[in-house]
Design a protein around this motif. Structure first.
Motif, PDB file in Angstrom:
ATOM      1  N   PRO A 135      43.852  60.235 -62.112  1.00 22.98           N
ATOM      2  CA  PRO A 135      44.064  60.007 -60.681  1.00 22.98           C
ATOM      3  C   PRO A 135      43.152  60.869 -59.816  1.00 22.98           C
ATOM      4  N   SER A 136      42.474  60.227 -58.859  1.00 26.09           N
ATOM      5  CA  SER A 136      41.571  60.869 -57.897  1.00 26.09           C
ATOM      6  C   SER A 136      40.262  61.343 -58.507  1.00 26.09           C
ATOM      7  N   ASP A 137      40.064  61.189 -59.814  1.00 26.71           N
ATOM      8  CA  ASP A 137      38.789  61.567 -60.428  1.00 26.71           C
ATOM      9  C   ASP A 137      37.776  60.440 -60.245  1.00 26.71           C
ATOM     10  N   GLY A 152      35.514  55.842 -53.034  1.00 27.13           N
ATOM     11  CA  GLY A 152      36.679  55.249 -53.666  1.00 27.13           C
ATOM     12  C   GLY A 152      37.197  54.073 -52.861  1.00 27.13           C
ATOM     13  N   GLU A 204      43.108  52.651 -56.262  1.00 24.62           N
ATOM     14  CA  GLU A 204      43.619  52.940 -57.600  1.00 24.62           C
ATOM     15  C   GLU A 204      44.943  52.212 -57.784  1.00 24.62           C
ATOM     16  N   ARG A 245      40.697  52.644 -61.453  1.00 24.85           N
ATOM     17  CA  ARG A 245      40.009  53.083 -60.240  1.00 24.85           C
ATOM     18  C   ARG A 245      38.866  52.131 -59.920  1.00 24.85           C
ATOM     19  N   GLU A 286      35.419  51.767 -57.320  1.00 23.50           N
ATOM     20  CA  GLU A 286      34.514  52.457 -56.411  1.00 23.50           C
ATOM     21  C   GLU A 286      33.430  51.493 -55.938  1.00 23.50           C
ATOM     22  N   THR A 307      36.456  50.140 -48.048  1.00 24.86           N
ATOM     23  CA  THR A 307      36.979  51.515 -48.096  1.00 24.86           C
ATOM     24  C   THR A 307      38.017  51.796 -47.016  1.00 24.86           C
ATOM     25  N   ARG A 359      41.388  52.105 -45.365  1.00 26.82           N
ATOM     26  CA  ARG A 359      42.731  52.261 -45.917  1.00 26.82           C
ATOM     27  C   ARG A 359      43.754  51.536 -45.031  1.00 26.82           C
TER      28      ARG A 359
END
Length: 303
Positions: free
Chosen positions: A163-165, A179, A182, A280, A282, A301, A303
């Motif tokens: 997560p978040s990587d 990003g 996810e 994930r 990107e 991107t 949100r």
């Protein structure tokens, strides 16, 4: 050492190595075989070392080192040309190189929204008032290379990650990565499978199971690398890019599959309990002037 090398000679060298013969490289490049031989001889004279063994054709140690540099250099050259062309181009067509699992309902809707937004400089109803998005399917590594070379405006790629990587992607030049989203991963297996009723599954407990190896969607080699687990035997190899077909193969019992929850439309989908991984997505791109491509990135991107 390579700053003064003629890129045409470098491209010929790479093609000879890739094709495995001078004649095949000549056919690929549209040259005569003597012309290819002369170009390789000129490159060897310029660098002062033999680069190729002739029978069979294969790189020398120096040629192998040159090959390591040649791919990124030629890619950077194509990217520079595309970047310069993009500054003056007025095209409203945005080409997105996308890996199959990166095209989710959410990203597809974002692409549609971006295509429907009128360009600020265009009058209502005029040609190019809204952009056109072309999606080109490729595996994640190829999609990134297409964006780096300028053959695509953007790369929309996916993969399992903590997560978040960020995703582990090949280094192909100065691309900006953002990003997109996810979601949880699930193991897809047949209805009625002994594990179908579990609240969660550990990958280490499934290392000896048979899996569907889908190089164009999620290769087992990548799963092994991310999970840091050996095993995952191949029950069936699927060489297509259709995610629904992969899910149906797993649901029919040809092997397990690890998919994002939204792609598991058939069979039993059991949440991945360990390791702690997510699916994930990107978006990657080079420098973008104001225009349709930048609007697509913003839509993806937001949100």
């Amino acid at each position: 050492m390579l700053m003064g090398v003629d890129p045409h000679l470098l491209r010929t060298f790479v093609t000879v190595v890739r094709e495995g013969s001078f004649s095949a490289a000549a056919d690929r490049l549209g040259y005569t075989q003597p012309a290819v031989s002369q170009q390789i001889a000129a490159l060897e004279a310029d660098l002062g070392v033999p680069l190729l063994l002739r029978r069979p054709v294969r790189p020398t140690r120096a040629g192998e080192r040159l090959l390591e540099h040649a791919g990124p250099l030629l890619l950077r050259l194509r990217a520079a040309r595309a970047d310069v062309a993009r500054v003056v181009a007025e095209s409203h067509v945005v080409t997105v190189a996308a890996s199959p699992l990166a095209v989710t309902p959410g990203t597809a809707a974002a692409l549609a929204r971006a295509a429907a937004v009128p360009a600020p400089e265009a009058s209502a109803g005029s040609p190019g008032a809204a952009g056109t998005v072309t999606v080109r399917t490729a595996d994640p590594g190829a999609a990134v290379a297409l964006a780096a070379s300028g053959e695509a405006d953007l790369a929309l790629v996916d993969g399992p990650a903590a997560p978040s990587d960020p995703l582990a992607l090949p280094d192909v030049g100065p691309l900006t990565s953002s990003g997109v989203g996810e979601e949880p991963l699930v193991v897809v297996l047949p209805e009625g499978h002994p594990l179908a009723g579990r609240p969660g599954l550990r990958l280490d407990a499934l290392a000896d199971a048979l899996w569907v190896d889908a190089p164009g969607v999620l290769p087992l080699d990548r799963l092994r690398a991310v999970a840091r687990i050996d095993g995952f035997r191949t029950g069936l190899r699927y060489e297509g890019h259709d995610v629904a077909t992969l899910a149906r193969l797993a649901a029919a019992g040809h092997g397990l599959a690890l998919l994002p929850r939204s792609a598991a439309a058939c069979g039993a989908a059991v949440p991945l309990a360990w390791p702690r991984l997510v699916h994930r997505i990107e978006v990657l791109h080079g420098s973008l002037p104001d225009g349709p491509a930048r609007r697509v990135v913003h839509a993806l991107t937001a949100r």
